[in-house]
Design a protein around this motif. Structure first.
Motif, PDB file in Angstrom:
ATOM      1  N   GLN A  22       0.248  -1.403   0.458  1.00 20.57           N
ATOM      2  CA  GLN A  22      -0.303  -0.098  -0.102  1.00 20.57           C
ATOM      3  C   GLN A  22       1.147   1.070   0.194  1.00 20.57           C
ATOM      4  O   GLN A  22       0.379   2.583   0.316  1.00 20.57           O
ATOM      5  CB  GLN A  22      -1.069   0.301   1.206  1.00 20.57           C
ATOM      6  CG  GLN A  22      -2.390  -0.989   1.143  1.00 20.57           C
ATOM      7  CD  GLN A  22      -3.432  -1.299   2.536  1.00 20.57           C
ATOM      8  OE1 GLN A  22      -2.015  -0.913   3.321  1.00 20.57           O
ATOM      9  NE2 GLN A  22      -4.146  -1.193   2.352  1.00 20.57           N
ATOM     10  N   ILE A  23       2.182   1.308   0.235  1.00 15.17           N
ATOM     11  CA  ILE A  23       3.193   2.334  -0.310  1.00 15.17           C
ATOM     12  C   ILE A  23       2.075   3.657  -1.305  1.00 15.17           C
ATOM     13  O   ILE A  23       2.100   4.476  -1.278  1.00 15.17           O
ATOM     14  CB  ILE A  23       4.907   1.838  -0.890  1.00 15.17           C
ATOM     15  CG1 ILE A  23       5.133   0.885   0.702  1.00 15.17           C
ATOM     16  CG2 ILE A  23       5.430   2.876  -0.455  1.00 15.17           C
ATOM     17  CD1 ILE A  23       6.360   0.906   0.694  1.00 15.17           C
ATOM     18  N   PRO A  24       2.242   3.159  -2.456  1.00 13.73           N
ATOM     19  CA  PRO A  24       1.800   4.004  -3.613  1.00 13.73           C
ATOM     20  C   PRO A  24       0.855   4.916  -2.578  1.00 13.73           C
ATOM     21  O   PRO A  24      -0.060   5.919  -2.983  1.00 13.73           O
ATOM     22  CB  PRO A  24       1.462   3.200  -4.551  1.00 13.73           C
ATOM     23  CG  PRO A  24       2.559   2.148  -4.102  1.00 13.73           C
ATOM     24  CD  PRO A  24       2.362   1.883  -3.000  1.00 13.73           C
ATOM     25  N   LYS A  30      -0.246  10.836   1.769  1.00 15.36           N
ATOM     26  CA  LYS A  30       0.308  12.190   3.058  1.00 15.36           C
ATOM     27  C   LYS A  30      -0.006  13.606   1.653  1.00 15.36           C
ATOM     28  O   LYS A  30       0.101  14.442   1.619  1.00 15.36           O
ATOM     29  CB  LYS A  30       0.990  11.173   2.876  1.00 15.36           C
ATOM     30  CG  LYS A  30       1.503  10.819   3.500  1.00 15.36           C
ATOM     31  CD  LYS A  30       2.985  10.026   4.028  1.00 15.36           C
ATOM     32  CE  LYS A  30       2.974   9.199   5.195  1.00 15.36           C
ATOM     33  NZ  LYS A  30       4.589   8.835   5.396  1.00 15.36           N
ATOM     34  N   LYS A  31      -0.677  13.374   0.192  1.00 17.88           N
ATOM     35  CA  LYS A  31      -0.234  14.492  -0.416  1.00 17.88           C
ATOM     36  C   LYS A  31      -1.408  14.698  -0.429  1.00 17.88           C
ATOM     37  O   LYS A  31      -2.019  16.639  -0.467  1.00 17.88           O
ATOM     38  CB  LYS A  31      -0.062  14.029  -2.374  1.00 17.88           C
ATOM     39  CG  LYS A  31       0.878  13.536  -2.683  1.00 17.88           C
ATOM     40  CD  LYS A  31       1.537  13.695  -4.408  1.00 17.88           C
ATOM     41  CE  LYS A  31       2.303  12.632  -4.709  1.00 17.88           C
ATOM     42  NZ  LYS A  31       3.287  13.804  -4.719  1.00 17.88           N
ATOM     43  N   GLY A  32      -2.483  14.059  -0.158  1.00 16.11           N
ATOM     44  CA  GLY A  32      -4.018  14.655   0.599  1.00 16.11           C
ATOM     45  C   GLY A  32      -4.207  15.344   1.608  1.00 16.11           C
ATOM     46  O   GLY A  32      -4.634  16.528   2.261  1.00 16.11           O
ATOM     47  N   CYS A  33      -3.383  15.233   2.342  1.00 16.87           N
ATOM     48  CA  CYS A  33      -2.757  15.267   3.964  1.00 16.87           C
ATOM     49  C   CYS A  33      -1.940  17.162   3.871  1.00 16.87           C
ATOM     50  O   CYS A  33      -2.046  17.785   4.922  1.00 16.87           O
ATOM     51  CB  CYS A  33      -2.246  14.324   4.679  1.00 16.87           C
ATOM     52  SG  CYS A  33      -2.024  14.779   5.933  1.00 16.87           S
ATOM     53  N   GLY A  34      -1.075  16.733   2.964  1.00 13.03           N
ATOM     54  CA  GLY A  34      -0.279  17.977   3.047  1.00 13.03           C
ATOM     55  C   GLY A  34      -0.956  19.061   1.839  1.00 13.03           C
ATOM     56  O   GLY A  34      -0.441  19.663   0.952  1.00 13.03           O
ATOM     57  N   ALA A  35      -2.124  19.263   1.193  1.00 13.51           N
ATOM     58  CA  ALA A  35      -2.553  19.592   0.250  1.00 13.51           C
ATOM     59  C   ALA A  35      -2.437  20.971   0.518  1.00 13.51           C
ATOM     60  O   ALA A  35      -2.454  21.338   1.748  1.00 13.51           O
ATOM     61  CB  ALA A  35      -3.711  19.456  -0.213  1.00 13.51           C
ATOM     62  N   ASP A  36      -2.341  21.567  -0.757  1.00 14.15           N
ATOM     63  CA  ASP A  36      -2.256  22.914  -0.090  1.00 14.15           C
ATOM     64  C   ASP A  36      -3.678  24.284  -0.156  1.00 14.15           C
ATOM     65  O   ASP A  36      -3.492  24.749   0.497  1.00 14.15           O
ATOM     66  CB  ASP A  36      -1.706  24.455  -1.488  1.00 14.15           C
ATOM     67  CG  ASP A  36      -0.206  23.912  -1.630  1.00 14.15           C
ATOM     68  OD1 ASP A  36       0.689  23.439  -0.463  1.00 14.15           O
ATOM     69  OD2 ASP A  36       0.345  23.884  -2.358  1.00 14.15           O
ATOM     70  N   GLY A  37      -5.025  23.101  -0.542  1.00 17.84           N
ATOM     71  CA  GLY A  37      -6.080  23.923   0.009  1.00 17.84           C
ATOM     72  C   GLY A  37      -6.369  24.469   1.305  1.00 17.84           C
ATOM     73  O   GLY A  37      -5.352  23.541   2.323  1.00 17.84           O
TER      74      GLY A  37
END
Length: 142
Positions: A22-24, A30-37
Motif C-alpha cells: 500500500q506504499i503508493p 500524504k499528498k492529500g494530507c499536505g495539500a495546499d487547499g
C-alpha cells in the motif's frame, strides 16, 4: 515529536496504509494530507488533479500520456480515495463522509481487447479402422 514540516495527519496515512503493497496509496494519502487547499473542497479538487490524467498540451488528448498521474483507471480511483482519506484527516472529516466521496470525473472505461480470431475448432474424428489386421500387414499369422 514530529518535525514541523510533516502534517500531523501523515501518521494517520501511515497507519491506514501500513502494508508494503500500500506504499503508493500511503504516498497519495500524504499528498492529500499536505495539500495546499484551505478547504475540504479545494483539497478534493487537488486530489482529482493529482490522480487523473489530463492532456498536458491544450486540445491534444494524446498528451495525457505525458501526465504523471497513476495511469490505469483503477489506479486513479485508488489514488483518489487515498488522497481523499488524507484530506479527511487534514480537515477532521468523519470517515463515513470520506468514504462517500467520488471523483467528479467520469472513469475511463478499461480498454477492450479484441479477441483474436481463431480458426474454427476442427475436431478430428478417429481414423476409420482398416479391415486389415496387423498380422495381415506384417505377413504373420495370428
Amino acid at each position: 515529536m514530529l518535525p514541523e514540516w510533516a502534517p500531523p495527519c501523515g501518521n494517520q496515512c501511515t497507519q491506514k496504509f501500513s502494508a508494503l503493497t500500500q506504499i503508493p496509496w500511503r504516498v497519495f494519502c500524504k499528498k492529500g494530507c499536505g495539500a495546499d487547499g484551505d478547504t475540504w473542497e479545494e483539497c478534493l479538487e487537488q486530489c482529482e488533479e493529482i490522480c487523473y490524467k489530463d492532456p498536458v498540451l491544450k486540445d491534444q488528448q494524446w498528451s495525457a500520456y505525458i501526465d504523471r498521474s497513476p495511469g490505469a483507471a483503477v489506479y486513479s480511483q485508488n489514488c483518489f480515495h487515498a488522497c481523499v482519506a488524507g484530506c479527511g484527516y487534514k480537515f477532521n472529516i468523519p470517515s463515513e463522509k470520506v468514504d462517500q466521496v467520488h471523483p467528479n470525473r467520469p472513469t475511463n472505461p478499461l480498454p477492450v481487447q479484441e479477441r483474436k480470431k481463431s480458426s474454427p475448432n476442427i475436431i478430428s474424428s478417429p481414423s476409420p479402422r482398416s479391415s486389415l489386421a496387423t498380422s495381415d500387414i506384417l505377413g504373420t499369422s495370428a
